[in-house]
Write a protein that holds these residues in place. Structure first.
Motif, short mmCIF file in Angstrom:
data_model
loop_
_atom_site.label_atom_id
_atom_site.label_comp_id
_atom_site.label_asym_id
_atom_site.label_seq_id
_atom_site.Cartn_x
_atom_site.Cartn_y
_atom_site.Cartn_z
N VAL A 13 40.43 31.59 40.27
CA VAL A 13 41.48 32.30 40.84
C VAL A 13 42.60 32.27 39.52
O VAL A 13 42.90 31.08 38.75
CB VAL A 13 42.42 31.71 41.94
CG1 VAL A 13 43.66 32.20 42.23
CG2 VAL A 13 41.72 31.74 43.00
N GLU A 14 42.85 33.44 39.04
CA GLU A 14 43.97 33.43 37.99
C GLU A 14 45.36 33.06 38.65
O GLU A 14 45.87 33.65 39.44
CB GLU A 14 43.94 34.88 37.41
CG GLU A 14 44.74 35.26 36.41
CD GLU A 14 44.48 36.76 35.67
OE1 GLU A 14 45.40 37.01 34.85
OE2 GLU A 14 43.70 37.27 36.11
N PRO A 15 45.90 32.33 37.46
CA PRO A 15 47.51 31.89 38.01
C PRO A 15 48.41 33.30 38.02
O PRO A 15 47.93 34.17 37.26
CB PRO A 15 47.84 31.06 36.81
CG PRO A 15 46.50 30.64 36.11
CD PRO A 15 45.49 31.74 36.49
N MET A 16 49.39 33.13 38.74
CA MET A 16 50.14 34.38 38.75
C MET A 16 51.09 34.11 37.64
O MET A 16 51.66 33.42 37.19
CB MET A 16 51.18 34.09 40.18
CG MET A 16 51.87 35.29 40.51
SD MET A 16 52.85 35.26 41.89
CE MET A 16 54.04 34.11 41.60
N PRO A 17 51.39 35.48 37.09
CA PRO A 17 51.93 35.68 35.63
C PRO A 17 53.47 35.62 36.18
O PRO A 17 54.00 35.54 37.12
CB PRO A 17 51.68 36.88 35.25
CG PRO A 17 51.24 37.91 36.49
CD PRO A 17 50.71 36.86 37.52
N GLY A 18 54.34 35.68 34.92
CA GLY A 18 55.65 35.44 34.97
C GLY A 18 56.06 37.14 34.70
O GLY A 18 55.39 37.86 34.35
N TYR A 19 57.35 37.24 34.66
CA TYR A 19 57.77 38.71 34.42
C TYR A 19 57.57 39.23 33.02
O TYR A 19 57.21 40.39 32.94
CB TYR A 19 59.46 38.63 34.63
CG TYR A 19 59.90 38.64 36.09
CD1 TYR A 19 59.44 39.74 36.91
CD2 TYR A 19 60.35 37.63 36.52
CE1 TYR A 19 60.03 39.73 38.42
CE2 TYR A 19 60.96 37.55 37.95
CZ TYR A 19 60.71 38.42 38.89
OH TYR A 19 61.14 38.38 39.85
N ASP A 130 44.60 35.41 45.89
CA ASP A 130 43.95 35.92 44.50
C ASP A 130 44.21 37.28 44.31
O ASP A 130 43.12 37.76 44.70
CB ASP A 130 42.54 35.56 44.73
CG ASP A 130 41.73 35.64 43.28
OD1 ASP A 130 42.24 35.81 42.30
OD2 ASP A 130 40.51 35.80 43.25
N PRO A 131 45.22 37.75 43.97
CA PRO A 131 45.37 39.31 44.05
C PRO A 131 44.45 40.08 43.43
O PRO A 131 44.08 41.08 43.74
CB PRO A 131 46.74 39.36 43.43
CG PRO A 131 47.32 38.39 43.63
CD PRO A 131 46.13 37.27 43.68
N PRO A 132 43.88 39.71 42.01
CA PRO A 132 42.91 40.54 41.44
C PRO A 132 41.58 40.80 42.21
O PRO A 132 40.70 41.53 42.26
CB PRO A 132 42.44 39.74 40.30
CG PRO A 132 43.69 38.77 39.68
CD PRO A 132 44.31 38.55 41.38
N THR A 267 47.32 45.76 39.86
CA THR A 267 46.98 47.33 39.99
C THR A 267 46.96 47.84 38.51
O THR A 267 46.25 48.66 37.93
CB THR A 267 47.84 48.18 40.71
OG1 THR A 267 49.16 47.89 40.38
CG2 THR A 267 47.68 47.75 42.11
N CYS A 268 47.98 47.07 37.69
CA CYS A 268 48.12 47.87 36.34
C CYS A 268 47.07 47.07 35.24
O CYS A 268 46.56 47.75 34.41
CB CYS A 268 49.30 47.44 35.71
SG CYS A 268 50.83 48.54 36.54
N VAL A 269 46.62 45.63 35.61
CA VAL A 269 46.03 44.99 34.71
C VAL A 269 44.60 44.59 35.04
O VAL A 269 43.35 45.02 34.50
CB VAL A 269 46.68 43.67 34.28
CG1 VAL A 269 45.73 42.84 33.20
CG2 VAL A 269 47.92 43.84 33.38
N SER A 270 44.39 44.02 36.09
CA SER A 270 43.31 43.43 36.97
C SER A 270 42.36 44.61 37.15
O SER A 270 41.04 44.36 37.11
CB SER A 270 43.51 42.70 37.95
OG SER A 270 44.30 41.44 37.62
N SER A 271 42.93 45.71 37.49
CA SER A 271 42.15 47.05 38.02
C SER A 271 41.20 47.32 36.92
O SER A 271 39.97 47.48 37.30
CB SER A 271 43.17 47.99 38.59
OG SER A 271 43.93 48.23 37.45
N LEU A 272 41.88 47.54 35.91
CA LEU A 272 40.79 47.93 34.79
C LEU A 272 39.96 47.08 34.37
O LEU A 272 38.71 47.41 33.73
CB LEU A 272 41.64 48.61 33.53
CG LEU A 272 42.61 49.76 33.87
CD1 LEU A 272 43.26 50.00 32.56
CD2 LEU A 272 41.54 50.89 34.18
#
Length: 368
Positions: A13-19, A130-132, A267-272
């Motif tokens: 599981v990838e840690p949730m990023p910051g803004y 784990d959103p990705p 959707t912006c990063v993990s999707s690709l």
């Protein structure tokens, strides 16, 4: 619709990023994807749509049938339950005119959010933690699990109904035009995400947004109920204040914190990363960004609301128009209650002021 969820990849599981991580990485990835898309254009969009969109005529027919059904259910509940309750409780005319709308929305959003909560926390889906993972094992035309397909049918048809209801059934407010745009964008997201099999991220989006609608309608109902039957009810006043605080906090937490950092990052990063050639990448992210901007727009109303509370003014829905429209909407209910309340009003003139609550210059009996 099927019942297969696909194989789950044992990925850490990838840690949730910051803004800051979201802004820098998302902008870098999206700019890179734009530069690499040398064939992007109308022709590619048409070909991608034909190759990757999967939706049947039966599913479209079910959507229109359920949207019509929601309208009929709402009208039935309004006439048989909500309006009689408003008359029985002798709400103020302006509150009685708006109470059925809030009661209906509270019923629906409580049901829909409870079902989304069940899917995300009481099944094997790991999308929230784990959103990705919403893009793991994604395939064009993959089957949609039946439990998620049911959620999509419920939500999609409701927002189809809501477009009609906002224009023809609900009280018109300052942000009603924005609300119509919101419903259209939401319906587009639901429809296209289902057709392109982005249903996993769709469930996460719905979960993060519906909870605020529950709190909003709960708060509004208690605002209406605190002044009823010619008296003041402390319990409803306290509940409305608690609901206001909870609504303000969770709006920021769910829509302005979790939504961008969980959903938009995925959707912006993990999707690709999971699907390098994922279809309609820019289209879906544009809609999600528009949804985020509308959440920020409505948050400004919440800030105005909090300022009014801190200044100890009478708190009303800051989206309402303060003109004659509210009086006209309540006129019919006022006439219906006038005969019944006249005797009570005459008797009220002989009651002493002791144990009463004064609000807006009107003395009311106090109740717990």
């Amino acid at each position: 619709m099927g019942s297969d969820t696909g194989e789950e990849a044992p990925v850490e599981v990838e840690p949730m990023p910051g803004y800051l991580d979201l802004i820098t990485r998302a902008s870098t990835v999206m700019l890179g994807a734009w530069r690499d898309c040398s064939t992007c254009g109308l022709e590619l969009s048409k070909r991608t749509l034909l190759d990757n969109a999967y939706i049947t005529l039966t599913e479209i027919a079910l959507f229109f049938f359920c949207a019509f059904l929601w309208t009929q259910v709402r009208q039935g509940l309004t006439e048989s339950l909500f309006k009689p309750l408003a008359q029985r409780w002798r709400l103020l005319p302006k509150d009685a005119a708006k109470m059925p709308e809030s009661a209906w929305k509270l019923v629906f959003y409580t049901m829909s959010w409870s079902y989304s909560t069940y899917l995300l926390f009481f099944t094997s889906y790991t999308f929230f933690h784990d959103p990705p993972s919403v893009f793991y094992n994604w395939k064009s035309g993959m089957s949609v699990p039946t439990d998620i397909a049911i959620a999509y049918l419920i939500q999609g048809s409701f927002y189809g109904h809501s477009i009609y209801a906002t224009v023809y059934m609900d009280a018109w407010r300052k942000d009603s035009a924005v609300m119509v745009v919101h419903h259209i964008i939401t319906l587009a997201l639901i429809s296209f995400s289902y057709a392109f099999r982005y249903h996993n991220v769709g469930i996460l989006v719905l979960f993060l947004h519906d909870i605020n609608d529950i709190q909003l309608e709960f708060t509004k109902l208690n605002v209406y109920l605190k002044s009823r039957q010619g008296g003041y009810y402390l319990l409803n006043d306290v509940l409305s204040n608690m609901g206001s605080v909870s609504f303000s906090i969770t709006w920021f937490w769910f829509r302005l914190y979790w939504f961008p950092l969980k959903v938009l990052y995925a959707t912006c990063v993990s999707s690709l990363q999971s699907v390098p050639s994922i279809p309609f990448y820019f289209f879906f992210n544009t809609l999600l960004l528009a949804l985020l901007l509308m959440n920020i727009y409505w948050f400004l109303f919440i800030v105005v609301f909090v300022v009014k509370v801190l200044k100890m003014k009478e708190v009303n829905d800051v989206r309402e128009y303060e003109d004659e429209d509210g009086s006209k909407a309540a006129a019919g209910l006022l006439r219906a209650q006038k005969a019944k309340s006249s005797d009570d009003d005459d008797a009220g003139h002989h009651i002493s002021a002791q144990g009463k609550h004064v609000q807006n210059g009107i003395t009311k009996k106090k109740h717990l």
